[in-house]
Design a protein around this motif. Structure first.
Motif, PDB file in Angstrom:
ATOM      1  N   GLN A 118      -0.473  59.227  96.436  1.00  0.00           N
ATOM      2  CA  GLN A 118      -1.181  57.948  96.394  1.00  0.00           C
ATOM      3  C   GLN A 118      -0.356  56.974  95.557  1.00  0.00           C
ATOM      4  OE1 GLN A 118      -4.798  58.387  93.824  1.00  0.00           O
ATOM      5  NE2 GLN A 118      -4.055  60.488  93.639  1.00  0.00           N
ATOM      6  N   PRO A 119      -0.564  55.680  95.671  1.00  0.00           N
ATOM      7  CA  PRO A 119       0.164  54.723  94.826  1.00  0.00           C
ATOM      8  C   PRO A 119      -0.107  54.998  93.342  1.00  0.00           C
ATOM      9  CG  PRO A 119      -0.954  53.585  96.622  1.00  0.00           C
ATOM     10  CD  PRO A 119      -1.473  55.000  96.619  1.00  0.00           C
ATOM     11  N   MET A 120       0.943  54.873  92.529  1.00  0.00           N
ATOM     12  CA  MET A 120       0.839  55.172  91.103  1.00  0.00           C
ATOM     13  C   MET A 120       1.185  53.933  90.276  1.00  0.00           C
ATOM     14  SD  MET A 120       0.034  58.463  90.947  1.00  0.00           S
ATOM     15  CE  MET A 120       0.566  59.154  89.380  1.00  0.00           C
ATOM     16  N   GLU A 121       0.267  53.545  89.406  1.00  0.00           N
ATOM     17  CA  GLU A 121       0.553  52.486  88.438  1.00  0.00           C
ATOM     18  C   GLU A 121       1.608  53.001  87.475  1.00  0.00           C
ATOM     19  OE1 GLU A 121      -1.762  49.853  84.998  1.00  0.00           O
ATOM     20  OE2 GLU A 121      -2.917  51.087  86.406  1.00  0.00           O
ATOM     21  N   ILE A 122       2.513  52.120  87.047  1.00  0.00           N
ATOM     22  CA  ILE A 122       3.635  52.578  86.237  1.00  0.00           C
ATOM     23  C   ILE A 122       3.891  51.659  85.047  1.00  0.00           C
ATOM     24  CG2 ILE A 122       5.312  51.365  87.704  1.00  0.00           C
ATOM     25  CD1 ILE A 122       7.239  53.753  87.120  1.00  0.00           C
ATOM     26  N   THR A 123       4.204  52.274  83.926  1.00  0.00           N
ATOM     27  CA  THR A 123       4.745  51.598  82.749  1.00  0.00           C
ATOM     28  C   THR A 123       6.062  52.291  82.443  1.00  0.00           C
ATOM     29  OG1 THR A 123       2.568  51.045  81.869  1.00  0.00           O
ATOM     30  CG2 THR A 123       4.403  51.065  80.315  1.00  0.00           C
ATOM     31  N   SER A 124       7.148  51.529  82.425  1.00  0.00           N
ATOM     32  CA  SER A 124       8.456  52.180  82.392  1.00  0.00           C
ATOM     33  C   SER A 124       9.489  51.346  81.660  1.00  0.00           C
ATOM     34  CB  SER A 124       8.926  52.441  83.829  1.00  0.00           C
ATOM     35  OG  SER A 124      10.223  52.957  83.859  1.00  0.00           O
ATOM     36  N   THR A 125      10.497  52.007  81.142  1.00  0.00           N
ATOM     37  CA  THR A 125      11.631  51.313  80.526  1.00  0.00           C
ATOM     38  C   THR A 125      12.725  51.019  81.546  1.00  0.00           C
ATOM     39  OG1 THR A 125      12.723  53.380  79.884  1.00  0.00           O
ATOM     40  CG2 THR A 125      11.180  52.408  78.294  1.00  0.00           C
ATOM     41  N   VAL A 126      12.541  51.468  82.791  1.00  0.00           N
ATOM     42  CA  VAL A 126      13.454  51.113  83.885  1.00  0.00           C
ATOM     43  C   VAL A 126      12.673  50.328  84.927  1.00  0.00           C
ATOM     44  CG1 VAL A 126      15.051  53.025  83.558  1.00  0.00           C
ATOM     45  CG2 VAL A 126      13.053  53.355  84.982  1.00  0.00           C
ATOM     46  N   PRO A 127      13.329  49.448  85.673  1.00  0.00           N
ATOM     47  CA  PRO A 127      12.587  48.574  86.594  1.00  0.00           C
ATOM     48  C   PRO A 127      12.005  49.330  87.785  1.00  0.00           C
ATOM     49  CG  PRO A 127      14.947  48.247  86.837  1.00  0.00           C
ATOM     50  CD  PRO A 127      14.766  49.124  85.649  1.00  0.00           C
ATOM     51  N   ALA A 128      10.741  49.026  88.099  1.00  0.00           N
ATOM     52  CA  ALA A 128      10.107  49.524  89.321  1.00  0.00           C
ATOM     53  C   ALA A 128      10.296  48.452  90.387  1.00  0.00           C
ATOM     54  CB  ALA A 128       8.629  49.790  89.075  1.00  0.00           C
TER      55      ALA A 128
END
Length: 372
Positions: free
Chosen positions: A27-37
């Motif tokens: 399923q679609p996943m919300e993301i918080t990341s130090t690399v660009p989504a």
């Protein structure tokens, strides 16, 4: 790598080729990341369909990283995702399923380390050596996701500090680490915090710490020595030979002495007591470098202040343990040669230079005892 099915959030984990592993979500996943989504052909995004771990050479250079990321996404038919770039072989990708609701994916490389006092400053690189992605099936708020990202960063810093990765000061990781936190996009937002003392945060912190430590302790002995002492076995033997040549044993070929010194050092480094001395010296040097030895300033430490005698006492204790009281006299001679710059370890830090002197003195004493 076999495809992993039946995991609540995961559609599968698939090795695409010798460089690429694709992690797909169900399923679609919300993301918080130090690399660009990224969205292929579009812009940045707050949710993704998967992750890619991609191996590149250690000398990798790329002028347009966004285009490079998009090319990799296209090659796997992933429309929305993030790309972790690593120099670690892709078959070393680690996956831990703590339960059906929490999965950790990581590639762990331990060089080059980074620290506050590093002298090598440059524009941010894009090759990530410690890449960690955490996928959770919990209703975290955006702030809780950031909280969990902080936990991963802290656990990583603790683990790399415990591993004594060598840098100008205490290391917090490697120069291009990356972290991502993901949760199902349509899940609620009930959990406000995910710090290290929360159930979720502590579980993640322990797992991340354990993964990095496992990689650190699996290193070759010479790699550990370079981090802890600044010299590997071969370099220590060369330092010893510079001392030995000041008064060689008549009639004994130097190659025989070299082989014996190498054999003895390998024997020394199988002893956890010896490692305890080495680690103590490195920790003391790190504290001295940061100005956290009470009564000793950073400047006094850098100048190897004469008011500190604990370094000599630590070295003498190690020499006595390895070769008896005669090694203390040998160490006195090695120290004199060090002060006159005959051997180069005078360039080492306050405590480790005396540990090196103790190792050289112990080799000298043990070898003289054997041949004479």
């Amino acid at each position: 790598m076999k495809e992993l099915l039946g995991l609540a959030m995961l559609r599968g984990v698939r090795r695409v080729n010798e460089r690429t592993v694709l992690v797909e979500f169900s399923q679609p996943m919300e993301i918080t990341s130090t690399v660009p989504a990224l969205v292929v052909g579009g812009d940045f995004t707050d949710y993704v369909e998967g992750l890619i771990f991609y191996t590149v050479p250690k000398n990798f250079e790329e002028g347009d990283m966004l285009s490079f990321y998009e090319e990799i996404l296209r090659s796997t038919d992933l429309k929305r995702g993030i790309v972790f770039i690593t120099a670690v072989p892709i078959d070393k990708l680690r996956h831990i399923a703590l339960d059906g609701n929490l999965h950790i994916f990581a590639t762990i490389g331990l060089s080059p380390p980074t620290c506050i006092k590093t002298s090598n400053l440059y524009e941010p690189l894009t090759i990530s050596t410690i890449n960690i992605a955490i996928a959770v099936n919990y209703p975290l708020t955006r702030s809780a996701m950031i909280d969990l990202l902080r936990v991963v960063a802290e656990a990583k810093a603790i683990a790399t500090s415990d591993s004594l990765l060598r840098c100008e000061s205490r290391s917090s990781g490697t120069v291009t680490d990356a972290i991502a936190i993901l949760k199902p996009f349509n899940m609620g937002n009930e959990i406000l915090f995910a710090g290290m003392n929360t159930t979720i945060g502590n579980k993640v912190a322990k797992a991340v710490h354990k993964m990095i430590i496992a990689e650190a302790v699996a290193r070759e002995i010479n790699d550990v020595l370079k981090d802890v002492l600044g010299h590997n076995i071969e370099e220590l033997v060369e330092l010893f030979l510079k001392v030995y040549r000041q008064s060689p044993i008549p009639g004994v070929p130097e190659n025989a002495i070299r082989e014996e010194a190498c054999k003895l050092l390998k024997q020394f480094f199988r002893d956890p007591n010896v490692w305890s001395f080495l680690i103590a010296s490195r920790e003391l040097d790190l504290h001295g470098s940061s100005g956290t030895i009470p009564g000793l300033s950073e400047e006094e430490f850098a100048e190897d202040s004469k008011k500190i005698v604990a370094d000599e006492l630590l070295g003498m204790s190690l020499a006595t343990y390895l070769a008896g009281s005669k090694a203390v006299l040998s160490m006195y001679w090695v120290e004199k040669l060090k002060e006159s710059r005959v051997v180069e370890h005078w360039k080492s830090n306050m405590f480790e230079d005396d540990i090196i002197s103790a190792l050289i003195a112990s080799l000298l004493t043990r070898i003289l005892d054997e041949y004479m």
